[in-house]
Design a protein around this motif. Sequence first.
Motif, PDB file in Angstrom:
ATOM      1  N   TYR A 131       0.834  -1.207   0.000  1.00  0.00           N
ATOM      2  CA  TYR A 131       0.000   0.000   0.000  1.00  0.00           C
ATOM      3  C   TYR A 131       0.869   1.257   0.000  1.00  0.00           C
ATOM      4  CZ  TYR A 131      -3.492   3.420   1.513  1.00  0.00           C
ATOM      5  OH  TYR A 131      -4.315   4.517   1.599  1.00  0.00           O
ATOM      6  N   ALA A 132       1.878   1.278   0.866  1.00  0.00           N
ATOM      7  CA  ALA A 132       2.779   2.432   0.930  1.00  0.00           C
ATOM      8  C   ALA A 132       3.529   2.612  -0.389  1.00  0.00           C
ATOM      9  CB  ALA A 132       3.758   2.267   2.081  1.00  0.00           C
ATOM     10  N   LYS A 138       1.188   4.110  -3.075  1.00  0.00           N
ATOM     11  CA  LYS A 138       0.955   5.532  -2.827  1.00  0.00           C
ATOM     12  C   LYS A 138       2.166   6.360  -3.228  1.00  0.00           C
ATOM     13  CE  LYS A 138      -3.215   5.668  -1.112  1.00  0.00           C
ATOM     14  NZ  LYS A 138      -4.288   6.507  -1.662  1.00  0.00           N
ATOM     15  N   LYS A 139       3.339   5.819  -2.975  1.00  0.00           N
ATOM     16  CA  LYS A 139       4.567   6.529  -3.328  1.00  0.00           C
ATOM     17  C   LYS A 139       4.693   6.663  -4.840  1.00  0.00           C
ATOM     18  CE  LYS A 139       9.539   6.580  -2.361  1.00  0.00           C
ATOM     19  NZ  LYS A 139      10.665   5.876  -1.662  1.00  0.00           N
ATOM     20  N   SER A 198       1.723  10.261  -3.508  1.00  0.00           N
ATOM     21  CA  SER A 198       0.723  10.576  -2.487  1.00  0.00           C
ATOM     22  C   SER A 198       1.256  10.206  -1.113  1.00  0.00           C
ATOM     23  CB  SER A 198      -0.571   9.800  -2.766  1.00  0.00           C
ATOM     24  OG  SER A 198      -1.534  10.038  -1.758  1.00  0.00           O
ATOM     25  N   GLU A 199       1.223  11.159  -0.195  1.00  0.00           N
ATOM     26  CA  GLU A 199       1.687  10.913   1.168  1.00  0.00           C
ATOM     27  C   GLU A 199       0.722   9.979   1.896  1.00  0.00           C
ATOM     28  OE1 GLU A 199       4.489  11.753   2.323  1.00  0.00           O
ATOM     29  OE2 GLU A 199       5.024  13.852   1.998  1.00  0.00           O
ATOM     30  N   VAL A 200       1.263   9.091   2.720  1.00  0.00           N
ATOM     31  CA  VAL A 200       0.456   8.181   3.532  1.00  0.00           C
ATOM     32  C   VAL A 200       0.469   8.674   4.977  1.00  0.00           C
ATOM     33  CG1 VAL A 200       0.189   5.819   4.381  1.00  0.00           C
ATOM     34  CG2 VAL A 200       0.982   6.224   2.045  1.00  0.00           C
ATOM     35  N   ASP A 241      -3.978   6.259   6.325  1.00  0.00           N
ATOM     36  CA  ASP A 241      -5.015   7.026   5.625  1.00  0.00           C
ATOM     37  C   ASP A 241      -6.407   6.678   6.150  1.00  0.00           C
ATOM     38  OD1 ASP A 241      -3.052   8.211   4.088  1.00  0.00           O
ATOM     39  OD2 ASP A 241      -3.258   6.782   2.440  1.00  0.00           O
ATOM     40  N   GLU A 299      -8.234  -3.157  -0.259  1.00  0.00           N
ATOM     41  CA  GLU A 299      -7.928  -2.192  -1.310  1.00  0.00           C
ATOM     42  C   GLU A 299      -6.782  -2.658  -2.195  1.00  0.00           C
ATOM     43  OE1 GLU A 299      -6.497   2.483  -1.667  1.00  0.00           O
ATOM     44  OE2 GLU A 299      -7.906   1.867  -0.087  1.00  0.00           O
TER      45      GLU A 299
END
Length: 277
Positions: free
Chosen positions: A222-223, A226-227, A231-233, A261, A271
Amino acid sequence: MDKQSYESYYKGYLFCPTPNCNAHLVFIEGNIQVSHFRTWRRSNVNKADVDDKGKHIEGCPNSISYEESEKNRRRYDPEYKYNVSDEHISSVLRRAYNAFTKKQTGSEINGGGKRNSSNLASPTGGLVDEISGTAILFGQGEDITKGREPRIPVRLLDNISEQDYFQVRCIIGFVSHVYLEENYAYINLKSTQGKNIKIHFNENFIVNNRVQFELFPYIKDYAKLKKEVKSEVVCCCVGEVKKTEKGIDVRPDRYSAFSLDNKKLYAILHEVSNLFK
């Protein structure tokens, strides 16, 4: 003896000096009063809901009979420790995340003023007792039987101070890296002041959350996703704050005590799984 050495080396290994008595001893560091040892409140023999393990033996001179109500004990003994529920932790996490994403200032997030529904110092909202005991994790406190659960103060990363060490806090900030090993995991958080702060899922956590720990690769995925989209988590965690040689650890006792988040572990799993279908 001081609080740091007790928490680091002796906690859980000290017992009542009466022969054959297995009641646990707790070190109380005094500010106004003299530092001293006392036994867990749950160790007293008149508590009907306590099993034999950890209780004072019958006739132990160190056992104390409590006739006052739980509310009075909470009011007059700020060292009184209470376990916190999953529901209470979830409420704290949700409110902290909402405040953080609304870009409130550090002082607003940290609270510290009057307790009301808009102040994150009282995450459950509404009016509470002036002193409602202290939150504690790992099942080392008393269970709440009535009334509100103890407050869990919220801290931005760079506002963590020595007063937060060995205390239960809700820490919130942006994720830097996620590290997974066989017997532990870290979520490193970003600090604007160069502090080394991480969520530490240690061996104690793994033992009590083995099934959920096997799902932690989804957190790393997930991290990473987002990276990739820049997008910051936002990581929010309720845990015990520990000072270490390398920095500051925040140690949760259950898998439901952290979110990314505003998503708990199984929501993250869902997700990420859908993205790879």
